[in-house]
Design a protein around this motif. Structure first.
Motif, PDB file in Angstrom:
ATOM      1  N   ALA A 154       0.814  -1.222   0.000  1.00  0.00           N
ATOM      2  CA  ALA A 154       0.000   0.000   0.000  1.00  0.00           C
ATOM      3  C   ALA A 154       0.842   1.265   0.000  1.00  0.00           C
ATOM      4  N   GLU A 155       2.191   1.091   0.106  1.00  0.00           N
ATOM      5  CA  GLU A 155       3.107   2.226   0.200  1.00  0.00           C
ATOM      6  C   GLU A 155       2.728   3.120   1.383  1.00  0.00           C
ATOM      7  N   MET A 156       2.526   2.454   2.515  1.00  0.00           N
ATOM      8  CA  MET A 156       2.218   3.117   3.765  1.00  0.00           C
ATOM      9  C   MET A 156       3.298   2.751   4.781  1.00  0.00           C
ATOM     10  N   THR A 157       3.316   3.428   5.901  1.00  0.00           N
ATOM     11  CA  THR A 157       4.166   3.008   7.014  1.00  0.00           C
ATOM     12  C   THR A 157       3.403   1.975   7.836  1.00  0.00           C
ATOM     13  N   ARG A 158       4.148   1.217   8.633  1.00  0.00           N
ATOM     14  CA  ARG A 158       3.480   0.252   9.512  1.00  0.00           C
ATOM     15  C   ARG A 158       2.602   0.979  10.534  1.00  0.00           C
ATOM     16  N   GLU A 159       3.040   2.164  10.928  1.00  0.00           N
ATOM     17  CA  GLU A 159       2.234   2.959  11.863  1.00  0.00           C
ATOM     18  C   GLU A 159       0.868   3.284  11.255  1.00  0.00           C
ATOM     19  N   GLN A 160       0.870   3.626   9.966  1.00  0.00           N
ATOM     20  CA  GLN A 160      -0.391   3.948   9.295  1.00  0.00           C
ATOM     21  C   GLN A 160      -1.295   2.726   9.176  1.00  0.00           C
ATOM     22  N   VAL A 161      -0.674   1.573   8.913  1.00  0.00           N
ATOM     23  CA  VAL A 161      -1.462   0.339   8.820  1.00  0.00           C
ATOM     24  C   VAL A 161      -2.118   0.026  10.156  1.00  0.00           C
ATOM     25  N   LEU A 162      -1.357   0.156  11.247  1.00  0.00           N
ATOM     26  CA  LEU A 162      -1.904  -0.155  12.564  1.00  0.00           C
ATOM     27  C   LEU A 162      -2.922   0.890  13.019  1.00  0.00           C
ATOM     28  N   ALA A 163      -2.757   2.117  12.552  1.00  0.00           N
ATOM     29  CA  ALA A 163      -3.767   3.135  12.867  1.00  0.00           C
ATOM     30  C   ALA A 163      -5.105   2.755  12.243  1.00  0.00           C
ATOM     31  N   GLN A 164      -5.053   2.048  11.113  1.00  0.00           N
ATOM     32  CA  GLN A 164      -6.273   1.637  10.417  1.00  0.00           C
ATOM     33  C   GLN A 164      -6.837   0.322  10.962  1.00  0.00           C
ATOM     34  N   PHE A 165      -5.942  -0.612  11.308  1.00  0.00           N
ATOM     35  CA  PHE A 165      -6.405  -1.960  11.661  1.00  0.00           C
ATOM     36  C   PHE A 165      -6.152  -2.351  13.116  1.00  0.00           C
ATOM     37  N   GLY A 166      -5.483  -1.497  13.882  1.00  0.00           N
ATOM     38  CA  GLY A 166      -5.190  -1.828  15.276  1.00  0.00           C
ATOM     39  C   GLY A 166      -6.445  -2.158  16.059  1.00  0.00           C
ATOM     40  N   GLY A 167      -6.367  -3.239  16.852  1.00  0.00           N
ATOM     41  CA  GLY A 167      -7.514  -3.674  17.640  1.00  0.00           C
ATOM     42  C   GLY A 167      -8.381  -4.689  16.923  1.00  0.00           C
ATOM     43  N   GLN A 168      -8.177  -4.876  15.606  1.00  0.00           N
ATOM     44  CA  GLN A 168      -8.975  -5.838  14.850  1.00  0.00           C
ATOM     45  C   GLN A 168      -8.312  -7.210  14.851  1.00  0.00           C
ATOM     46  N   GLN A 169      -9.117  -8.242  14.691  1.00  0.00           N
ATOM     47  CA  GLN A 169      -8.615  -9.600  14.599  1.00  0.00           C
ATOM     48  C   GLN A 169      -8.093  -9.876  13.184  1.00  0.00           C
ATOM     49  N   PHE A 170      -7.285 -10.932  13.065  1.00  0.00           N
ATOM     50  CA  PHE A 170      -6.767 -11.302  11.742  1.00  0.00           C
ATOM     51  C   PHE A 170      -7.887 -11.735  10.797  1.00  0.00           C
ATOM     52  N   SER A 171      -8.997 -12.167  11.353  1.00  0.00           N
ATOM     53  CA  SER A 171     -10.135 -12.549  10.502  1.00  0.00           C
ATOM     54  C   SER A 171     -10.660 -11.367   9.695  1.00  0.00           C
ATOM     55  N   ALA A 172     -10.396 -10.141  10.183  1.00  0.00           N
ATOM     56  CA  ALA A 172     -10.772  -8.933   9.438  1.00  0.00           C
ATOM     57  C   ALA A 172      -9.611  -8.410   8.607  1.00  0.00           C
ATOM     58  N   PHE A 173      -8.373  -8.559   9.143  1.00  0.00           N
ATOM     59  CA  PHE A 173      -7.204  -8.000   8.451  1.00  0.00           C
ATOM     60  C   PHE A 173      -6.801  -8.824   7.235  1.00  0.00           C
ATOM     61  N   LYS A 174      -6.860 -10.139   7.347  1.00  0.00           N
ATOM     62  CA  LYS A 174      -6.398 -10.983   6.236  1.00  0.00           C
ATOM     63  C   LYS A 174      -7.185 -10.761   4.944  1.00  0.00           C
ATOM     64  N   PRO A 175      -8.512 -10.678   4.985  1.00  0.00           N
ATOM     65  CA  PRO A 175      -9.231 -10.403   3.736  1.00  0.00           C
ATOM     66  C   PRO A 175      -8.839  -9.074   3.089  1.00  0.00           C
ATOM     67  N   ALA A 176      -8.599  -8.061   3.933  1.00  0.00           N
ATOM     68  CA  ALA A 176      -8.161  -6.767   3.395  1.00  0.00           C
ATOM     69  C   ALA A 176      -6.789  -6.887   2.753  1.00  0.00           C
ATOM     70  N   LEU A 177      -5.881  -7.632   3.394  1.00  0.00           N
ATOM     71  CA  LEU A 177      -4.554  -7.848   2.832  1.00  0.00           C
ATOM     72  C   LEU A 177      -4.639  -8.658   1.542  1.00  0.00           C
ATOM     73  N   ALA A 178      -5.509  -9.676   1.532  1.00  0.00           N
ATOM     74  CA  ALA A 178      -5.665 -10.492   0.332  1.00  0.00           C
ATOM     75  C   ALA A 178      -6.169  -9.651  -0.832  1.00  0.00           C
ATOM     76  N   ASP A 179      -7.147  -8.805  -0.585  1.00  0.00           N
ATOM     77  CA  ASP A 179      -7.681  -7.942  -1.653  1.00  0.00           C
ATOM     78  C   ASP A 179      -6.603  -7.011  -2.188  1.00  0.00           C
ATOM     79  N   LEU A 180      -5.798  -6.443  -1.281  1.00  0.00           N
ATOM     80  CA  LEU A 180      -4.733  -5.529  -1.696  1.00  0.00           C
ATOM     81  C   LEU A 180      -3.677  -6.265  -2.518  1.00  0.00           C
ATOM     82  N   ALA A 181      -3.282  -7.463  -2.055  1.00  0.00           N
ATOM     83  CA  ALA A 181      -2.267  -8.230  -2.774  1.00  0.00           C
ATOM     84  C   ALA A 181      -2.753  -8.628  -4.156  1.00  0.00           C
ATOM     85  N   VAL A 182      -4.003  -9.028  -4.252  1.00  0.00           N
ATOM     86  CA  VAL A 182      -4.563  -9.386  -5.561  1.00  0.00           C
ATOM     87  C   VAL A 182      -4.576  -8.172  -6.485  1.00  0.00           C
ATOM     88  N   GLU A 183      -4.978  -7.036  -5.943  1.00  0.00           N
ATOM     89  CA  GLU A 183      -5.024  -5.802  -6.744  1.00  0.00           C
ATOM     90  C   GLU A 183      -3.643  -5.447  -7.309  1.00  0.00           C
TER      91      GLU A 183
END
Length: 355
Positions: free
Chosen positions: A276-305
């Motif tokens: 995503a060309e973001m910092t890890r801080e930015q990623v955690l600001a968006q997904f911090g507190g969420q379970q991997f069940s929510a994060f993995k689909p978002a990562l999968a969509d980004l990787a496919v894109e």
């Protein structure tokens, strides 16, 4: 004061399928450098035989790496893309550099120790001397910059040592022939034929780890295909591998410090940040507190894109080997012109007669 023309050189070995780590750590940077530098990108097939002489399909692997270059956005018209074996001056200059380099320098190369392992006496001479060939790859084009990762910094230092020794040993002859360039080395102004090549580090290093074990680097040689995302994987395969990636039961932290001691979480957050060309801080600001069940689909969509279009284009290119060969042939001819000019001067400097 005159100076060397800014030029970037880098190469990739044709040893198996490229994966996400190769793309984020090298190829994507190669693409970005095209906008600011003149670039030469090489498939280093001579390096591929230093550790393993017999390959099942070295030609096919060479074409596959070339397809990855092109599919990722490297422009073979504006820059040079070729395979090393097409330009014999690589091996010719490497022999001269074998006579410049010292045995002690080679014995200090940690990659030789790692690759030779405990059976050091049975390793090929090529494996011991391949940093000298790497120096020849770079200095044959008098490249001023090389994008490097942590594992190649020592080899670039060797390249600089070889260039310095050659320039010093032949300083009088270089001046007499008028083929040198005045340059600044530390506090000293010197006249040299070869540049003291600088490392080119573009942003924070992207270290991609195995999807099955976050403490191990993503690797072509891992027996589990689920450990890596290959650049040839289609959208469904990319999505499946990410959803099956190893994680821990805790939610994502809101601060980077919370990733310490959680290698799988750190790896997946790092992959998202890089894609995503973001910092890890930015990623955690968006997904911090969420379970991997929510994060993995978002990562999968980004990787496919980001990756599926590259895989699709690679498949198209690999279906047309004649086109890939034409790119390598054209690049080899253009690289050869530069290489021949360099070797003509090197032979004059040393006193080798060849005409």
């Amino acid at each position: 004061m005159t100076s060397f023309k800014p030029l970037v050189f880098s190469g990739v070995q044709p040893t198996g399928n490229l994966h996400l780590g190769n793309y984020l750590g090298a190829i994507r940077k190669f693409v970005a450098l095209q906008d600011s530098h003149e670039c030469i990108y090489c498939v280093v097939d001579l390096h591929a035989i230093t550790a393993q002489l017999v390959h099942g399909d070295l030609a096919g692997q060479t074409r596959s790496i070339t397809a990855a270059f092109l599919a990722s956005g490297i422009d073979p018209k504006k820059h040079i893309v070729f395979n090393q074996a097409r330009v014999p001056q690589h091996a010719e200059l490497a022999w001269i550099f074998n006579c410049v380099a010292r045995i002690g320098w080679m014995n200090r190369m940690t990659q030789f120790k790692d690759k030779a392992g405990k059976d050091r006496e049975n390793a090929s001479l090529g494996l011991l001397a391949y940093p000298s060939l790497m120096a020849a790859d770079i200095l044959l084009y008098r490249a001023t910059h090389v994008p490097v990762g942590d594992d190649q910094k020592q080899h670039l230092e060797l390249t600089r040592d070889i260039a310095t020794k050659f320039n010093n040993d032949f300083s009088a002859r270089i001046g007499e022939l008028g083929v040198g360039v005045e340059m600044q080395v530390g506090d000293e102004s010197v006249n040299g034929f070869f540049p003291i090549t600088e490392p080119l580090i573009e942003g924070p290093a992207t270290r991609v780890m195995s999807l099955r074990e976050g403490s191990k680097k993503m690797s072509k040689s891992d027996p589990s295909d689920l450990s890596r995302i290959n650049l040839t994987d289609d959208a469904d395969t990319i999505s499946k591998k990410i959803k099956k990636a190893k994680t821990d039961p805790e939610a994502l932290p809101s601060e980077v410090e919370g990733l310490e001691g959680r290698p799988e979480a750190e790896n997946l957050v790092g992959i998202y940040a890089a894609l995503a060309e973001m910092t890890r801080e930015q990623v955690l600001a968006q997904f911090g507190g969420q379970q991997f069940s929510a994060f993995k689909p978002a990562l999968a969509d980004l990787a496919v894109e980001k990756l599926a279009p590259i895989a699709s284009e690679m498949r198209k290119l690999e279906a047309d080997p004649a086109y890939i060969d034409s790119v390598l042939r054209d690049g080899g001819e253009r690289a050869g012109v530069i290489a021949e000019d360099t070797m003509k001067s090197v032979k004059e400097i040393i006193g080798l007669l060849d005409n």
